[in-house]
Every structure is written in structure tokens, then in C-alpha cells.
Scaffold this active site. Sequence first.
Site, PDB file in Angstrom:
ATOM      1  N   ASN A  42       1.009  -0.860   0.143  1.00 33.04           N
ATOM      2  CA  ASN A  42      -0.462  -0.202  -0.163  1.00 33.04           C
ATOM      3  C   ASN A  42       1.021   1.071  -0.377  1.00 33.04           C
ATOM      4  O   ASN A  42       2.134   1.206   0.881  1.00 33.04           O
ATOM      5  CB  ASN A  42      -0.869   0.109   0.830  1.00 33.04           C
ATOM      6  CG  ASN A  42      -0.578  -0.409   2.234  1.00 33.04           C
ATOM      7  OD1 ASN A  42       0.655  -1.093   2.171  1.00 33.04           O
ATOM      8  ND2 ASN A  42      -1.501   0.460   3.361  1.00 33.04           N
ATOM      9  N   GLU A  44       0.086   5.162   0.486  1.00 39.88           N
ATOM     10  CA  GLU A  44      -0.451   6.658   0.935  1.00 39.88           C
ATOM     11  C   GLU A  44      -0.186   7.739   0.505  1.00 39.88           C
ATOM     12  O   GLU A  44       0.759   8.208   0.294  1.00 39.88           O
ATOM     13  CB  GLU A  44      -0.732   6.414   2.636  1.00 39.88           C
ATOM     14  CG  GLU A  44      -0.986   4.827   3.237  1.00 39.88           C
ATOM     15  CD  GLU A  44      -1.330   4.280   4.696  1.00 39.88           C
ATOM     16  OE1 GLU A  44      -1.100   5.651   5.257  1.00 39.88           O
ATOM     17  OE2 GLU A  44      -2.037   3.891   5.005  1.00 39.88           O
ATOM     18  N   CYS A  53      -3.957   0.239  -2.564  1.00 40.52           N
ATOM     19  CA  CYS A  53      -4.157  -0.680  -2.165  1.00 40.52           C
ATOM     20  C   CYS A  53      -2.964  -1.746  -1.999  1.00 40.52           C
ATOM     21  O   CYS A  53      -2.783  -1.518  -3.636  1.00 40.52           O
ATOM     22  CB  CYS A  53      -5.107  -1.374  -2.125  1.00 40.52           C
ATOM     23  SG  CYS A  53      -6.387  -0.459  -0.869  1.00 40.52           S
ATOM     24  N   GLU A  55      -3.406  -4.605  -2.329  1.00 41.02           N
ATOM     25  CA  GLU A  55      -3.801  -5.416  -4.067  1.00 41.02           C
ATOM     26  C   GLU A  55      -4.044  -4.509  -5.410  1.00 41.02           C
ATOM     27  O   GLU A  55      -3.419  -5.375  -6.681  1.00 41.02           O
ATOM     28  CB  GLU A  55      -5.184  -5.978  -3.518  1.00 41.02           C
ATOM     29  CG  GLU A  55      -4.994  -6.734  -2.554  1.00 41.02           C
ATOM     30  CD  GLU A  55      -5.267  -6.337  -0.812  1.00 41.02           C
ATOM     31  OE1 GLU A  55      -4.692  -5.006  -1.237  1.00 41.02           O
ATOM     32  OE2 GLU A  55      -6.464  -6.254  -0.201  1.00 41.02           O
ATOM     33  N   CYS A  86     -10.211  -4.579   0.250  1.00 40.55           N
ATOM     34  CA  CYS A  86     -11.259  -3.783   0.717  1.00 40.55           C
ATOM     35  C   CYS A  86     -12.339  -4.100  -0.829  1.00 40.55           C
ATOM     36  O   CYS A  86     -12.180  -4.593  -1.734  1.00 40.55           O
ATOM     37  CB  CYS A  86     -10.700  -2.500   0.687  1.00 40.55           C
ATOM     38  SG  CYS A  86     -10.188  -1.830  -0.822  1.00 40.55           S
ATOM     39  N   CYS A  89     -10.876  -2.892  -4.236  1.00 48.44           N
ATOM     40  CA  CYS A  89      -9.454  -4.316  -4.508  1.00 48.44           C
ATOM     41  C   CYS A  89     -10.973  -5.608  -5.122  1.00 48.44           C
ATOM     42  O   CYS A  89     -10.238  -5.923  -6.384  1.00 48.44           O
ATOM     43  CB  CYS A  89      -9.028  -4.477  -3.540  1.00 48.44           C
ATOM     44  SG  CYS A  89      -7.650  -3.009  -3.430  1.00 48.44           S
TER      45      CYS A  89
HETATM   46  N1  THU Z   1      -5.090  -1.484   2.596  1.00 48.74           N
HETATM   47  C1  THU Z   1      -4.795  -2.213   1.838  1.00 48.74           C
HETATM   48  O1  THU Z   1      -3.627  -1.800   1.377  1.00 48.74           O
HETATM   49  N2  THU Z   1      -5.345  -3.167   1.800  1.00 48.74           N
HETATM   50  C2  THU Z   1      -6.304  -4.120   1.758  1.00 48.74           C
HETATM   51  O2  THU Z   1      -6.608  -5.301   1.770  1.00 48.74           O
HETATM   52  C3  THU Z   1      -6.803  -3.361   3.561  1.00 48.74           C
HETATM   53  C4  THU Z   1      -6.623  -1.967   3.118  1.00 48.74           C
HETATM   54  C5  THU Z   1      -4.800  -0.410   3.081  1.00 48.74           C
HETATM   55  C6  THU Z   1      -4.635   0.761   2.391  1.00 48.74           C
HETATM   56  C7  THU Z   1      -4.415   2.035   3.262  1.00 48.74           C
HETATM   57  O3  THU Z   1      -3.601   2.036   3.332  1.00 48.74           O
HETATM   58  C8  THU Z   1      -5.022   0.950   5.566  1.00 48.74           C
HETATM   59  O4  THU Z   1      -4.490  -0.556   4.349  1.00 48.74           O
HETATM   60  C9  THU Z   1      -5.334   1.153   5.650  1.00 48.74           C
HETATM   61  O5  THU Z   1      -6.896   0.864   5.024  1.00 48.74           O
END
Ligand code: THU
Length: 137
Positions: A42, A44, A53, A55, A86, A89
Site C-alpha cells: 500500500n 498512502e 492498496c 492488492e 477492500c 480491490c
Molecule cells: N489496505 C490495503 O492495502 N489493502 C487492504 O486489503 C486493506 C486496506 C490499506 C489501505 C491503507 O493504506 C491502509 O491499509 C489502512 O486502510
Amino acid sequence: MDKKELINMAIEARKNAYVPYSNFPVGAAVLMDSGKIYTGCNVESASYGATNCAERTAIFKAVSEGERKILAIAIVGDLNSITFPCGICRQVFLEFAREMKIIVATSETNYKEYTLDEIIPFSFAPSDLNDSSNGGK
Ligand code: THU
């Protein structure tokens, strides 16, 4: 397919997560039908909605290299309890797979495996755009 290898690659990718806001690192490894595996973490942003994310990072890397079909993905987030992908994704999975394995793990020995249909039932998928019942509108 070696599930342990896929999980371990996700654990490795998780180390690169850029998560200054959530401090919630996630790693993913996606196996495509070419046999190649692409990893992602991920990433940000100070403008939170611009976050990507793990994925989608892995899948977009694969697609941008010419890949189109996902066979399996391993996802590692929280190391104590399983992290599920999420909704955004899940929708992206539908774009590049009808049948795929979704492996959610906390370690190479603690994981669960799901189908796409299990995690996103009653979906809207690319094939729905070809449904002539809407009169082509
Ligand atoms: N996030 C992911 O990368 N994948 C997931 O399956 C769930 C959420 C990340 C997004 C964000 O950077 C952090 O987790 C918190 O939501």
C-alpha cells in the site's frame, strides 16, 4: 501453485509499504496466467483518498506489463488477525478474473482461501455490460 511462496512474497512486499498515516502495512503477491508473480504494497498520500492498496499496486504492475488474467492473490496485512481486501480491490479483481484464489494470511502457515464469488457475490462485472436486456442504453 505454491501458496507458501505467494504468501512469503506478500510478506516481503509488505516491508515496502508506505504508510505514514495509518501505520497499517499491507503486502500482496499476484500470480498471473503467464506464471509470473507481481508484488505490491500500500502507498498512502497526505490526501488520504489518493491511497493505493497493496492488492491494486500488484495488479496494476502486472497489467501494465501486459498481463490480463489473475490466477491467485496472497494478501498479508495485520499479523495477528486476517485482513480482507477492500471493496474497491474486489471490484478490480473482477476485472481481471472470473475464477481466482484469494489467499488471506497472517503467515505462511496461517491462511484462509476464498473464491471471488464468495467474497463478492451479486457482483457487477465486465460481462454485465454485454447484457442486451438494457436495450444497449
Ligand atoms: N489496505 C490495503 O492495502 N489493502 C487492504 O486489503 C486493506 C486496506 C490499506 C489501505 C491503507 O493504506 C491502509 O491499509 C489502512 O486502510
